[in-house]
Structure formats: C-alpha cells, structure tokens
Design an enzyme around this catalytic site. Structure first.
Site, PDB file in Angstrom:
ATOM      1  N   SER A 196       0.790  -1.229   0.000  1.00 46.13           N
ATOM      2  CA  SER A 196       0.000   0.000   0.000  1.00 46.13           C
ATOM      3  C   SER A 196       0.821   1.277   0.000  1.00 46.13           C
ATOM      4  CB  SER A 196      -0.939   0.001   1.201  1.00 46.13           C
ATOM      5  OG  SER A 196      -0.180  -0.011   2.386  1.00 46.13           O
ATOM      6  N   HIS A 224      -5.541  -4.848  -1.573  1.00 45.25           N
ATOM      7  CA  HIS A 224      -5.348  -3.712  -2.490  1.00 45.25           C
ATOM      8  C   HIS A 224      -5.325  -4.155  -3.948  1.00 45.25           C
ATOM      9  CE1 HIS A 224      -4.830  -0.099  -0.065  1.00 45.25           C
ATOM     10  NE2 HIS A 224      -4.170  -0.805   0.821  1.00 45.25           N
ATOM     11  N   LYS A 255     -12.543  -2.218   0.400  1.00 50.26           N
ATOM     12  CA  LYS A 255     -11.801  -1.354  -0.526  1.00 50.26           C
ATOM     13  C   LYS A 255     -12.539  -1.324  -1.870  1.00 50.26           C
ATOM     14  CE  LYS A 255      -7.442  -1.244   1.911  1.00 50.26           C
ATOM     15  NZ  LYS A 255      -7.027  -2.294   2.849  1.00 50.26           N
TER      16      LYS A 255
HETATM   17  C1  PLP Z   1      -6.891  -2.706   4.256  1.00 50.82           C
HETATM   18  C2  PLP Z   1      -6.117  -3.940   4.467  1.00 50.82           C
HETATM   19  C3  PLP Z   1      -6.515  -4.882   5.417  1.00 50.82           C
HETATM   20  C4  PLP Z   1      -7.648  -4.640   6.374  1.00 50.82           C
HETATM   21  O1  PLP Z   1      -8.873  -4.817   5.746  1.00 50.82           O
HETATM   22  P1  PLP Z   1     -10.208  -4.551   6.603  1.00 50.82           P
HETATM   23  O2  PLP Z   1     -11.229  -5.372   5.915  1.00 50.82           O
HETATM   24  O3  PLP Z   1     -10.451  -3.087   6.538  1.00 50.82           O
HETATM   25  O4  PLP Z   1      -9.933  -5.009   7.985  1.00 50.82           O
HETATM   26  C5  PLP Z   1      -5.803  -6.053   5.510  1.00 50.82           C
HETATM   27  N1  PLP Z   1      -4.729  -6.294   4.721  1.00 50.82           N
HETATM   28  C6  PLP Z   1      -4.309  -5.389   3.804  1.00 50.82           C
HETATM   29  C7  PLP Z   1      -3.136  -5.704   2.945  1.00 50.82           C
HETATM   30  C8  PLP Z   1      -4.995  -4.181   3.655  1.00 50.82           C
HETATM   31  O5  PLP Z   1      -4.562  -3.308   2.759  1.00 50.82           O
END
Ligand code: PLP
Length: 419
Positions: A196, A224, A255
């Site tokens: 990210s 992502h 996301k």
């Molecule tokens: C955003 C993210 C998470 C967390 O996801 P949620 O469903 O918001 O808990 C986990 N792993 C990665 C790589 C992320 O980017």
C-alpha cells in the site's frame, strides 16, 4: 478516574502532537466518492481505496437496501449458532467463483481474517515466512500463532543475506528463509499482493516457484488488488499468471468491492472447513450484516458482468502516471492506482510533503502526505489513489494543482521552499 494513567496519557498525547504524529480525523459531510464535502467545502478525493468507484454506487445501495428489507438488520449471532443466512452462502460461493478457488469463509474484516488464519493452521513445529513490509494485520496474525518466524527483505527472493534498502535493516531473502525452515512440518509464505505504500506488486511467480521447490504453502493478502488487478480484476494471482498456484487468499470488501466492511479467506475445501471449525474470530464474533452482504454480492456481480470499471481504472491510472511524469514529478514506477509522488530529493522534504498536501487541499484536491517519521528519512511522499470514477477532467485538475503548487514551492528549480 485513575489519576496516574490519565496524567501519563496526557503527556504522551502532547508528545505525539509535538512530533506531528497525532492522528487527526478530517470530517466528511457527504457520501464517499470522487467529490466529497470536507468542512463545508467541496473537494476532489484522491485518497480513498474506492478503486472502482463502487462505494456509493446506486445499484449497490439499492441491493443493500433490499437485503436489509428482506433479511433484516442484524443476526445477533455468530455464524454457527444461528447466524448463517442463504445470502451468506451465496456471497461465499460468489467470492470462490470470482477468485477461482474452492471455498470461502467470511469475516467481519480482512484484519480479522488475517488474525484467524495462521493460528488455526500452524503450530510450534511449523514455519511462517513473511515479507518485511506486510500489512499490520498479517504481523498481528503471526503474533497470535506459535509457529517459528522468518521475515524476508521486502520483495527479495534469493538465497541471500544483506541490508534491505526498504527498511535499512539487515535481513534475508525468501529462498534463504525457506532453506532454514526445511526441518519444520509445514512452511507458509505470507505476502501482501499489492503493497500500500509504494503500490508495488508481489513477485508471485517467483514466490510460487520457490514454494514448489521447498514445499511451502502460499498465502496472499489481496486487499489492495481484488476487483481490479489482472485482466478480469481477479487480483494479483491473475496479474502474475499464477491462478491455481496460490493456496490461500485473504481479502477485504472494504476497498474496491463497495468499501463497506467485511473480509474473507479463500482457499481449498479442506483449509476453509478447518477454519470454519477452528478460526477464533469466526467462532466468537458476530455474522457480517445482511446489508453489507447484499451490497458486496452486487459489487461482485457488477465486476463479473463486465471489465468496464477495471479497464477504466487502468486507463485513468496510466493517464495520471503519464501526466505526472511529463510534468516532471518523480513517481514510483508501476501499474497500480496507488501512485507515490516522491519528495525525498528536495531540501527539508518532510515539511515540504506535508505543506504540499495541505496546499493541495486548499486548492480542492484531497491527497495525503507520508513523511518522516512515518516513512524513513528521504522517503517522504504524497500518495495519490486513482479511481475508475475519476473523470479525465478531475485527473487534469489534480495534475494542474500539483504543477501549480510545485511551482509556488520552487520545486522544479530546486530552490528552498517557503511556507
Ligand atoms: C486494508 C487492508 C486490510 C484490512 O482490511 P479490513 O477489511 O479493513 O480489515 C488487511 N490487509 C491489507 C493488505 C490491507 O490493505
């Protein structure tokens, strides 16, 4: 109120403010979208994970309403007592089909999914081998599990031991870790699909090759990537041409897939059945609510029906990356809609990046600066996230604002910047 703790926290909070590490929330007074209202002022949003523009998509809102009307607000139960509805099974089936795996298990978040998976599958006699820059939820999941731990330098595949340019720490390559872990019963390699901070993508081809050579399980957290990476948006395994070779995928619905909440583990029948029996956040935490399930099913339907949105995202990303490069900005190269604009080479780069992002917001463009000490010195950047929902005009506005402020700051002539 306990006096000593209150005084301690007061002092620590003051220090956070002083170091500019205190996390302030910006309040949005509108729906999530490319155009949002912040403090009564409209601005263009370039920092959401709303990659496909589905966060406030009318069809998803409608589907979510329908699920709310037909299946109610909440289940007041964990899944295995009385919390499983037909729509939960439908969503699990849909995710499995989409990602090309056998079965899926829903969690309240991907964070929960990552907390669940390692502890349930691995014990003291096993090895977990993880990338140095993995997401916090993988790091915490590993902490909960008794397996022996190896961390490899970010993206480094070899049978090597050297200083990692990303973290500045001495560390090993993946193959070295796998060799050292050969006496363990199982070896599990865990990596983010897309990272990210830099928007770089895990080298899954090499990871899968090594996993086959050294008999290891491969797990990818594709939060992502799911929904847009790869020709049909399946994710990193599609992008890297290794569909069918990854054993476990964890991902989020928070996301690209509508952005509400929820996550899952996707894997073989045996792994998912085992997790259904053993995963603690699954056994002891409430069911995902029907409104979220209904919305996520619709998000997947839209994505599976047509590649239009991920194609648009790809075009937008290429366009934005090209325009920014032409304008003279130094961006981390790649294909991901996370675009990191580097500030490290300028004098006083931490302050510059933060001031720059504040000025962007004044111009109506919402982007986020990551500066020292959040990232190492010299790695200060502004992170831009492109969405399929951005119009060309909106992308142009963002680039124009970048150029305008860079000129005002004297960045292109490399002068000392003002405030
Ligand atoms: C955003 C993210 C998470 C967390 O996801 P949620 O469903 O918001 O808990 C986990 N792993 C990665 C790589 C992320 O980017």
């Amino acid at each position: 109120m306990q006096v000593r703790m209150k005084a301690f926290l007061e002092e620590e909070l003051r220090k956070l403010e002083e170091q500019k590490l205190f996390k302030h929330e910006r309040i949005i007074e509108s729906q999530q979208g490319t155009e949002i209202t912040v403090k009564g002022k409209k601005c263009l949003n370039f920092c959401a994970n709303n990659y496909l523009g589905l966060s406030s998509h009318p069809e998803i809102i409608k589907a979510s309403h329908e699920a709310l009307d037909r299946r109610g607000y909440g289940l007041s139960s964990v899944r295995f007592i009385c919390g499983t509805q037909d729509i939960h099974k439908e969503l699990e089936k849909k995710v499995s089909d989409f990602l090309g795996m056998e079965d899926t298990l829903l969690f309240s978040s991907c964070f929960d999914a990552n907390l669940a998976v390692f502890e349930a599958l691995l014990g003291e006699e096993d090895a977990i081998i993880t990338d140095a820059l993995n997401h916090a939820s993988i790091i915490d999941g590993v902490r909960l599990c008794k397996a022996q731990r190896w961390i490899y330098n970010h993206g480094e595949m070899g049978d090597t031991e050297k200083t990692d340019h990303a973290t500045g720490k001495k560390g090993k390559g993946l193959e070295r870790c796998l060799k050292e872990a050969q006496d363990c019963r199982f070896r599990l390699i865990a990596t983010d699909g897309s990272f990210s901070m830099d928007g770089d993508i895990a080298r899954l081809q090499e990871i899968c090759d090594l996993a086959e050579k050294y008999d290891a399980v491969v797990m990818v957290d594709d939060s992502h990537s799911t929904g847009f990476l790869g020709k049909t948006g399946r994710g990193t395994h599609e992008y890297r041409g290794v569909m069918g070779r990854v054993d476990i995928i964890s991902t989020t619905f928070g996301k690209a897939l509508g952005g509400a909440s929820g996550g899952c583990i996707v894997a073989s029948n045996e792994i998912v059945s085992w997790l259904r029996n053993k995963a603690r956040p699954y056994t002891f935490s409430n069911t995902v609510s029907p409104a979220v399930v209904g919305g996520t099913i619709k998000a997947l339907d839209l994505i599976m029906k047509s590649t239009e949105l991920r194609d648009k995202l790809e075009l937008n990303t290429k366009y934005f990356r090209k325009k920014m490069t032409e304008a003279g900005f130094d961006i981390i190269p790649g294909v991901h809609p996370i675009v990191a604009v580097k500030f490290g080479k300028y004098p006083d780069s931490s302050k510059l990046a933060v001031n720059f992002a504040n000025k962007m917001l004044e111009e109506g463009i919402y982007v986020i600066a990551f500066s020292f000490p959040i990232v190492p010195r010299g790695k200060d950047r502004i992170r831009v996230q492109v969405s399929a929902a951005h119009s060309t005009e909106q992308l142009d506005k963002a680039v124009a604002a970048f150029i305008n402020i860079a000129e005002k700051c004297g960045m292109f002539s490399n002068n000392e910047i003002g405030n």
